[in-house]
Scaffold this motif. Structure first.
Motif, PDB file in Angstrom:
ATOM      1  N   ILE A  16      30.844   1.257   0.524  1.00 29.44           N
ATOM      2  CA  ILE A  16      32.064   0.290   0.787  1.00 29.44           C
ATOM      3  C   ILE A  16      33.063   1.134  -0.237  1.00 29.44           C
ATOM      4  O   ILE A  16      33.047   1.275  -1.321  1.00 29.44           O
ATOM      5  N   ASN A  17      34.299   1.077   0.689  1.00 24.39           N
ATOM      6  CA  ASN A  17      35.346   1.705   0.042  1.00 24.39           C
ATOM      7  C   ASN A  17      36.574   0.807  -0.475  1.00 24.39           C
ATOM      8  O   ASN A  17      36.315  -0.371  -0.423  1.00 24.39           O
ATOM      9  N   ARG A  18      37.474   1.356  -1.352  1.00 23.38           N
ATOM     10  CA  ARG A  18      38.603   0.724  -1.660  1.00 23.38           C
ATOM     11  C   ARG A  18      38.229  -0.573  -2.626  1.00 23.38           C
ATOM     12  O   ARG A  18      38.714  -1.679  -2.720  1.00 23.38           O
ATOM     13  N   VAL A  19      37.320   0.100  -3.537  1.00 19.63           N
ATOM     14  CA  VAL A  19      36.860  -0.899  -4.602  1.00 19.63           C
ATOM     15  C   VAL A  19      37.742  -0.348  -5.774  1.00 19.63           C
ATOM     16  O   VAL A  19      37.481   0.762  -6.124  1.00 19.63           O
ATOM     17  N   PRO A  20      38.491  -1.221  -6.601  1.00 24.48           N
ATOM     18  CA  PRO A  20      39.301  -0.683  -7.815  1.00 24.48           C
ATOM     19  C   PRO A  20      38.225  -0.254  -8.769  1.00 24.48           C
ATOM     20  O   PRO A  20      37.118  -0.588  -9.073  1.00 24.48           O
ATOM     21  N   LYS A  21      38.838   0.907  -9.545  1.00 26.20           N
ATOM     22  CA  LYS A  21      38.230   1.291 -10.725  1.00 26.20           C
ATOM     23  C   LYS A  21      37.902   0.224 -11.582  1.00 26.20           C
ATOM     24  O   LYS A  21      38.548  -0.691 -12.014  1.00 26.20           O
ATOM     25  N   GLY A  22      36.739   0.254 -12.076  1.00 22.25           N
ATOM     26  CA  GLY A  22      36.184  -0.993 -12.844  1.00 22.25           C
ATOM     27  C   GLY A  22      34.826  -1.016 -13.197  1.00 22.25           C
ATOM     28  O   GLY A  22      33.851  -0.178 -12.925  1.00 22.25           O
ATOM     29  N   HIS A  23      34.387  -2.223 -14.035  1.00 17.66           N
ATOM     30  CA  HIS A  23      33.091  -2.345 -14.376  1.00 17.66           C
ATOM     31  C   HIS A  23      32.644  -3.724 -13.602  1.00 17.66           C
ATOM     32  O   HIS A  23      33.554  -4.651 -13.131  1.00 17.66           O
ATOM     33  N   TYR A  24      31.427  -3.573 -12.726  1.00 18.99           N
ATOM     34  CA  TYR A  24      31.074  -4.587 -11.691  1.00 18.99           C
ATOM     35  C   TYR A  24      29.677  -4.859 -12.135  1.00 18.99           C
ATOM     36  O   TYR A  24      28.752  -4.136 -12.263  1.00 18.99           O
ATOM     37  N   ASN A  25      29.396  -6.208 -11.634  1.00 19.52           N
ATOM     38  CA  ASN A  25      28.192  -6.800 -11.449  1.00 19.52           C
ATOM     39  C   ASN A  25      27.623  -6.570 -10.037  1.00 19.52           C
ATOM     40  O   ASN A  25      28.407  -7.319  -8.988  1.00 19.52           O
ATOM     41  N   PHE A  33      16.601 -11.335  -5.762  1.00 18.10           N
ATOM     42  CA  PHE A  33      17.583 -10.627  -5.787  1.00 18.10           C
ATOM     43  C   PHE A  33      17.477  -9.242  -6.888  1.00 18.10           C
ATOM     44  O   PHE A  33      16.735  -9.435  -7.809  1.00 18.10           O
ATOM     45  N   ALA A  34      18.177  -8.210  -6.611  1.00 24.88           N
ATOM     46  CA  ALA A  34      18.526  -7.213  -7.595  1.00 24.88           C
ATOM     47  C   ALA A  34      19.998  -7.104  -8.188  1.00 24.88           C
ATOM     48  O   ALA A  34      20.868  -7.518  -7.261  1.00 24.88           O
ATOM     49  N   GLU A  35      20.069  -7.030  -9.515  1.00 22.12           N
ATOM     50  CA  GLU A  35      21.033  -7.152  -9.990  1.00 22.12           C
ATOM     51  C   GLU A  35      21.735  -6.068 -11.302  1.00 22.12           C
ATOM     52  O   GLU A  35      20.602  -5.856 -12.028  1.00 22.12           O
ATOM     53  N   ALA A  36      22.772  -5.441 -11.298  1.00 18.68           N
ATOM     54  CA  ALA A  36      22.990  -4.378 -12.047  1.00 18.68           C
ATOM     55  C   ALA A  36      24.315  -4.359 -12.620  1.00 18.68           C
ATOM     56  O   ALA A  36      25.413  -4.470 -11.791  1.00 18.68           O
ATOM     57  N   LEU A  37      24.767  -4.244 -13.684  1.00 18.79           N
ATOM     58  CA  LEU A  37      26.119  -3.925 -14.292  1.00 18.79           C
ATOM     59  C   LEU A  37      26.540  -2.180 -14.089  1.00 18.79           C
ATOM     60  O   LEU A  37      25.712  -1.533 -14.738  1.00 18.79           O
ATOM     61  N   VAL A  38      27.506  -2.186 -13.330  1.00 16.43           N
ATOM     62  CA  VAL A  38      27.575  -0.539 -13.181  1.00 16.43           C
ATOM     63  C   VAL A  38      29.111  -0.474 -13.077  1.00 16.43           C
ATOM     64  O   VAL A  38      30.111  -1.299 -12.858  1.00 16.43           O
ATOM     65  N   PHE A  39      29.471   0.675 -13.613  1.00 14.17           N
ATOM     66  CA  PHE A  39      30.922   1.311 -13.681  1.00 14.17           C
ATOM     67  C   PHE A  39      31.171   2.150 -12.407  1.00 14.17           C
ATOM     68  O   PHE A  39      30.353   2.923 -12.078  1.00 14.17           O
ATOM     69  N   LEU A  40      32.339   1.599 -11.745  1.00 15.63           N
ATOM     70  CA  LEU A  40      32.636   2.488 -10.590  1.00 15.63           C
ATOM     71  C   LEU A  40      34.012   3.108 -10.798  1.00 15.63           C
ATOM     72  O   LEU A  40      35.195   2.415 -11.096  1.00 15.63           O
ATOM     73  N   ARG A  41      34.276   4.402 -10.386  1.00 16.74           N
ATOM     74  CA  ARG A  41      35.354   5.016 -10.764  1.00 16.74           C
ATOM     75  C   ARG A  41      35.885   6.154  -9.650  1.00 16.74           C
ATOM     76  O   ARG A  41      37.046   6.316  -9.903  1.00 16.74           O
TER      77      ARG A  41
END
Length: 539
Positions: free
Chosen positions: A89-98, A141-149
């Motif tokens: 998935i593209n165009r995801v703003p830089k940040g911290h995500y669930n 479900f599976a869930e994780a907190l991830v930084f996307l840069r």
């Protein structure tokens, strides 16, 4: 005139407040297999139609749990399409995500009732489905907190030979950049996978949205637990407001603190035990608010907190530490667990009882170093040029997760760039067609190329001569034509070359031929080349 200034002041203040207010977090929800956007009840949540997948087949879905989003389709990935399949998935703003992935069951009798597979996010494996997952709400479900840069997110599903991965929905929900900060070691190099999240004393499973929680909380799911054991505790609840609850960076819903479990005289300790994977580190978050109206001040309820028998917090006095009754308190610690269970014990002191409102446990996962982006792109070009069979997959990252590298591509960790690189291609006798692209030279760490026994056509790319590390080049038994590129003479590390079984013509490059005459390791190639060329290779 005075009225004008007053109105201007109101507008100015309103604009100032608006500009200083925090923007809504980024949220992307995908209904896998859906052909159009969907709004799901009861919250009218928007789910985008299916996109960004690398393969798979849409199908009707059976929801394994009543907490699963009310969606009717899914996408499954048969092994015939490769062992690795992804959503990129593209165009995801830089940040911290669930990042949350809900699993589904294909509504066909011919399918395994409960597929088991692995899941990775950004090249790091976060979860392996275990048998029985469809019978438990918190395993749907599976869930994780991830930084996307880098503006994109890849979520991949890896077959393990136990049914076809089937995905109902994906959610990428932005949270605060400092969400779940736990001190030293926390940061972009770690992923926090949700192991459990419990709302104590509450009888209904809820998401943050059901609690009217702040969107910056990431719409967490809270599994209800009415008791830790028979006659072990009592429930408490209140409708009073809770102070200090929904604040940055974690934005917990206020209602989370309006129910609790309290220990009893017959069972003074509160104890919760859960199964975990061994030899891992876990981040534990414990939530408290003094909502018991029998406790009116400091010192009336004091207890120690032990994790697997070791004291993590001593002399916890919720009223004292939070500053008041009906005020939220969150305690966090990190523990290493060697066994297969994690036990949280609240041990009261001085005859009082223990209390707890909620528990969160995360597995701490080190982020995998990814493959050099230019080499990933070069492999994708190679995949398309050679018409690589679907069974190879070649989706996601070629080298990570390390449990699931691409078949036919060998990886090596480069300590200079701290990235994985491709040092070998082993795609012999795989029914490859098409042509060998010039872009193969972008795989500049290659030491070995074996493409023998296929049906590759066209010229041998001259760019191969720029891969200085190349030691083995086997292009035999294909349909290469034209002459041998002069640039191959630049391959000073080359020790084995096999080009027989093609329709090559012309002379052997002088530089390459000269080395063949003076190196014993090339003796075996004299006959191979002479036969291949149907003419004396040197003059």
């Amino acid at each position: 005139m005075l009225r004008f200034h007053f109105l201007w002041l109101l507008v100015f203040c309103s604009a100032l407040n608006s500009s200083s207010a925090r923007h809504a977090p980024f949220a992307m929800r995908i209904s896998c297999g859906a052909r159009q956007n969907i709004h799901s009840p009861p919250t009218n949540t928007l789910w985008f139609k299916d996109f960004a997948y690398t393969g798979g087949i849409p199908a009707n879905a059976t929801r394994p749990s009543f907490i699963t989003p009310p969606l009717k389709t899914l996408r499954y990935f048969p092994l015939s399409e490769g062992p690795e399949n992804c959503y990129i998935i593209n165009r995801v703003p830089k940040g911290h995500y669930n990042v949350r992935i809900f699993f589904g069951l294909v509504t066909l009798t011919s399918f395994d009732h409960e597929p088991l597979f692995d899941i990775s996010v950004e090249g790091t494996q976060i979860y392996s489905l275990k048998s029985g997952w469809s019978d438990h709400d918190d395993r749907a479900f599976a869930e994780a907190l991830v930084f996307l840069r880098d503006g994109t997110v890849s979520i991949c599903f890896h077959s393990t030979g136990h049914g076809d991965p089937a995905i109902l929905s994906l959610e990428i929900l932005q949270v605060d950049d400092k969400a779940y900060y736990f001190g030293q070691g926390w940061g972009e190099g770690l992923i926090l996978r949700t192991a459990t999240r419990l709302s104590c004393g509450n009888g209904k499973p809820k998401f943050d949205v059901d609690y009217s929680g702040d969107h910056w909380g990431g719409d967490r799911f809270w599994n209800p637990i009415l008791s830790f054991g028979q006659n072990a505790d009592q429930r408490r609840s209140t409708e009073s407001s809770i102070k200090q609850a929904s604040k940055a960076p974690n934005f917990y819903p206020e209602a989370l603190y309006q129910t609790a479990l309290v220990s009893t005289d017959s069972q003074p300790d509160l104890q919760y035990t859960m199964d975990v994977d061994p030899n891992r580190n876990y981040s534990i978050w414990l939530h408290f608010a003094e909502i018991d109206n029998t406790i009116t001040g400091v010192g009336q309820r004091v207890f120690d907190i032990l994790i697997n028998g070791d004291i993590a917090f001593q002399g916890v006095d919720v009223v004292k530490m939070s500053g008041d009754r009906y005020t939220a308190l969150v305690l966090n610690t990190t523990v290493a667990v060697n066994g297969r269970t994690l036990t949280v014990t609240l041990h009261p002191k001085g005859g009082s009882h223990a209390i707890i409102n909620a528990i969160e446990v995360f597995e701490i996962i080190a982020v995998e170093s990814k493959t050099l982006p230019e080499e990933v792109r070069a492999l994708q070009v190679l995949k398309n040029s050679l018409d690589l069979p679907h069974r190879f997959g070649w989706n996601g990252d070629p080298c990570v997760p390390q449990q699931h590298p691409w078949s036919g591509a060998d990886c090596q960790f480069d300590r200079t760039s701290h990235k994985w690189v491709i040092d070998g291609l082993g795609l012999d006798n795989q029914g490859l067609r098409g042509f060998l692209p010039n872009g193969i030279s972008k795989l500049r760490h290659l030491q070995s190329i074996n493409l023998s026994g296929n049906s590759i056509r066209g010229a041998i790319p001259s760019s191969l001569g720029t891969i200085a590390s190349l030691e083995v080049l086997d292009l035999s038994y294909n349909f290469f034509n034209g002459s041998i590129p002069e640039s191959l003479g630049q391959l000073t590390a080359l020790r084995r070359l096999n080009l027989n079984g093609n329709t090559l013509s012309g002379r052997v490059p002088a530089a390459l031929g000269g080395r063949l005459l003076h190196r014993a390791s090339f003796k075996s190639m004299w006959y191979t080349w002479a036969t291949c060329m149907r003419a004396p290779p040197f003059y």
